[in-house]
Enzyme design. Structure first.
Site, mmCIF file in Angstrom:
data_model
loop_
_atom_site.group_PDB
_atom_site.id
_atom_site.type_symbol
_atom_site.label_atom_id
_atom_site.label_comp_id
_atom_site.label_asym_id
_atom_site.label_seq_id
_atom_site.Cartn_x
_atom_site.Cartn_y
_atom_site.Cartn_z
ATOM 1 N N GLY A 237 6.181 17.035 6.947
ATOM 2 C CA GLY A 237 4.968 16.257 7.188
ATOM 3 C C GLY A 237 4.131 16.154 5.937
ATOM 4 N N SER A 238 2.843 16.021 6.120
ATOM 5 C CA SER A 238 1.945 15.759 4.998
ATOM 6 C C SER A 238 1.667 17.021 4.194
ATOM 7 C CB SER A 238 0.623 15.187 5.499
ATOM 8 O OG SER A 238 -0.140 16.186 6.154
ATOM 9 N N GLU A 257 8.679 20.569 3.801
ATOM 10 C CA GLU A 257 9.081 19.325 3.137
ATOM 11 C C GLU A 257 7.925 18.367 3.318
ATOM 12 O OE1 GLU A 257 9.819 15.772 2.639
ATOM 13 O OE2 GLU A 257 11.228 15.835 4.303
ATOM 14 N N LEU A 258 7.205 18.125 2.214
ATOM 15 C CA LEU A 258 5.889 17.502 2.300
ATOM 16 C C LEU A 258 5.858 16.133 1.616
ATOM 17 C CD1 LEU A 258 3.886 20.782 1.571
ATOM 18 C CD2 LEU A 258 4.634 19.874 3.790
ATOM 19 N N CYS A 291 9.821 9.851 2.940
ATOM 20 C CA CYS A 291 9.123 10.569 1.870
ATOM 21 C C CYS A 291 9.812 10.452 0.517
ATOM 22 C CB CYS A 291 8.930 12.032 2.245
ATOM 23 S SG CYS A 291 10.385 12.831 2.889
ATOM 24 N N GLU A 385 0.839 8.937 -2.022
ATOM 25 C CA GLU A 385 1.978 8.535 -1.207
ATOM 26 C C GLU A 385 1.575 7.385 -0.297
ATOM 27 O OE1 GLU A 385 5.485 10.700 1.310
ATOM 28 O OE2 GLU A 385 3.442 11.369 1.741
#
Length: 490
Positions: A237-238, A257-258, A291, A385
């Site tokens: 996520g963020s 995992e950002l 992402c 992003e």
């Protein structure tokens, strides 16, 4: 189990024990299709007592340690086979609740089939190593080795943009490692996650090894973070939420995992046609809500205008529309707010001097695939992003300049370089501060067996089946102090 309910009825979305429950929560979460807004289901948010019961069952099941490695492997392999048999059902579920184009949804389900098979293989491969302590004076009669032990109960929090395959990188890896797992899927895409877990149950996974809770991050998610019984948190996520997780869970292991804004370098000697083709797809796949999508494209000044025209041709040719149509390339964004934000970022970049090459318009939750050239370095499109179908073209003159631009953000998940020169590729790869570098393909290239994760604010730990399984285990040293019965004449 019926999961898509146009009438708006409840779905059994809570799994604690052997069967699904509708839950007692008064707060109902509506699951709506991004395309058309159809109400697919209502799911009750798990109550604090229901969340506690899910964690309690997972902890008790882990303590019993009842599945052997080959039993875990058999269950995961059967799950892979069941997902393959139900592939069309799964794919249409992803289309309905996530708005992912059908071709991409089918590809996601196919990846999940492989991911479960890889997890089955890894379940029987957990191994340590011999440690040569006998080489140390005074330890000649000792022998040492390591074993890998399951870490404990895993909390898996999955995102909306890969409701099948993202879960497949967290739940079966935990099972392969010998852990139990509590899953909280994204509240906007819970139905596909339910289908995956149901397949695991149908494959013979005993109750308690996977439990499922439903709800928002600020309520159910926060309770999970504050529960001391979890040994590992796996979250996609963020960056902001990832940082909150780290602050909350303290010293416990986290796989995060950002965010990211991948740099893709197109050098002067690159195959421009190849680069334009793959980067057009990468920057717009699943409406850019990936992402590692190709957001920033750094192009050598000598080929900038030529490449810009090639990319615009490729992007403009993409089909935008109904995600259930087999010919659709780009569907709606996950929400109206997400589409509006993309529109605002592009408009602001243009106001600050960037050139709109193509696209730039919005129709409800659809944002037309867009290419923007030469934005200001401080613009959101250049340094944050976007998570939208937007490619940003940035010019450079030297490789050092390209590397400095690529490394200038807080992110570092994956990047790419297009070049015909091996020396160029390796020189760039050594200097990019990212978790992975892809040569002559887009930053979004990923297969499920490779290590996947970032540096800086893009996260910690690695996914990819073998690597995730290792992250969910702990290495334990065993030292034997041995007598020598032969030397002692015994």
């Amino acid at each position: 189990m019926q999961t898509v309910m146009p009438s708006g009825g409840r779905v059994s979305g809570l799994l604690v024990g052997a069967g699904w429950e509708t839950g007692r929560g008064a707060q109902l979460l509506e699951v709506r299709a991004p395309y058309g807004g159809e109400l697919l289901a209502r799911i009750a948010e798990s109550t604090p007592d229901e969340v506690d019961a899910a964690v309690t069952l997972a902890a008790r099941t882990f303590a019993r340690n009842e599945l052997t490695p080959h039993e875990r492997a058999d269950i995961l392999r059967r799950t892979s086979q069941l997902i393959a048999q139900r592939a069309e059902e799964f794919a249409h579920s992803v289309v309905a609740e996530a708005g992912k184009p059908l071709r991409d949804a089918r590809a996601e389900v196919a990846r999940a089939v492989l991911t479960f098979e890889l997890c089955a293989q890894e379940a029987t491969r957990l191994a340590g190593e011999v440690v040569p302590v006998e080489g140390t004076p005074g330890s000649e009669n000792r022998r040492a080795f390591t074993i890998r032990r399951p870490a404990g109960v895993v909390c898996a929090i999955t995102p909306f943009n890969g409701p099948v395959n993202q879960l497949s990188h967290k739940v079966p890896t935990a099972i392969a490692a010998g852990c139990t797992v509590v899953v909280k899927p994204a509240e906007v895409t819970p139905l596909s996650a339910i289908k995956v877990v149901q397949a695991m149950l149908d494959a013979g996974l005993p109750p308690g090894h996977v439990t499922v809770v439903q709800g928002r991050g600020e309520t159910v998610g926060q309770q999970l973070l504050e529960d001391p019984r979890f040994a590992v948190y796996s979250f996609t996520g963020s960056t902001a939420v990832g940082a909150h997780i780290r602050r909350t869970v303290g010293l416990r292991k986290t796989l995060l995992e950002l965010g990211n804004n991948s740099a893709n370098i197109v050098h002067a000697d690159a195959d421009l046609g190849l680069a334009a083709k793959v980067l057009a797809k990468s920057s717009t796949a699943y409406a850019g809500q990936v992402c590692i999508s190709a957001q920033r494209i750094l192009v050598h000044e000598d080929v900038f205008e030529e490449f810009s025209a090639l990319l615009a041709d490729q992007v403009s040719a993409l089909s935008v529309g109904d995600p259930s149509d087999e010919g659709t390339d780009v569907g709606p964004m996950i929400s109206l707010d997400a589409a509006r934000r993309a529109e605002q970022w592009v408009a602001q970049a243009i106001d600050d001097g960037a050139k709109l090459v193509c696209g730039g318009s919005r129709d409800g939750q659809f944002f037309v695939p867009t290419v923007v050239a030469r934005p200001a370095a401080h613009s959101a499109l250049a340094c944050q992003e976007a998570f939208a179908p937007v490619a940003v073209l940035i010019a450079y003159r030297t490789l050092r300049e390209a590397i400095d631009i690529a490394n200038s953000t807080e992110y570092g998940l994956q990047a790419a370089v297009f070049t015909e020169g091996l020396d160029v590729a390796m020189a760039v790869a050594r200097r990019l501060d990212v978790g992975g570098v892809i040569v002559n393909d887009a930053s979004s290239y990923r297969v499920d067996s490779m290590p996947y994760g970032g540096v800086k604010h893009s996260g910690t730990g690695r996914e990819g089946v073998r690597y995730a399984v290792e992250e969910m285990t702990e290495s334990q040293l065993v030292v034997l102090n041995l007598r020598d019965p032969v030397g002692e004449g015994l």
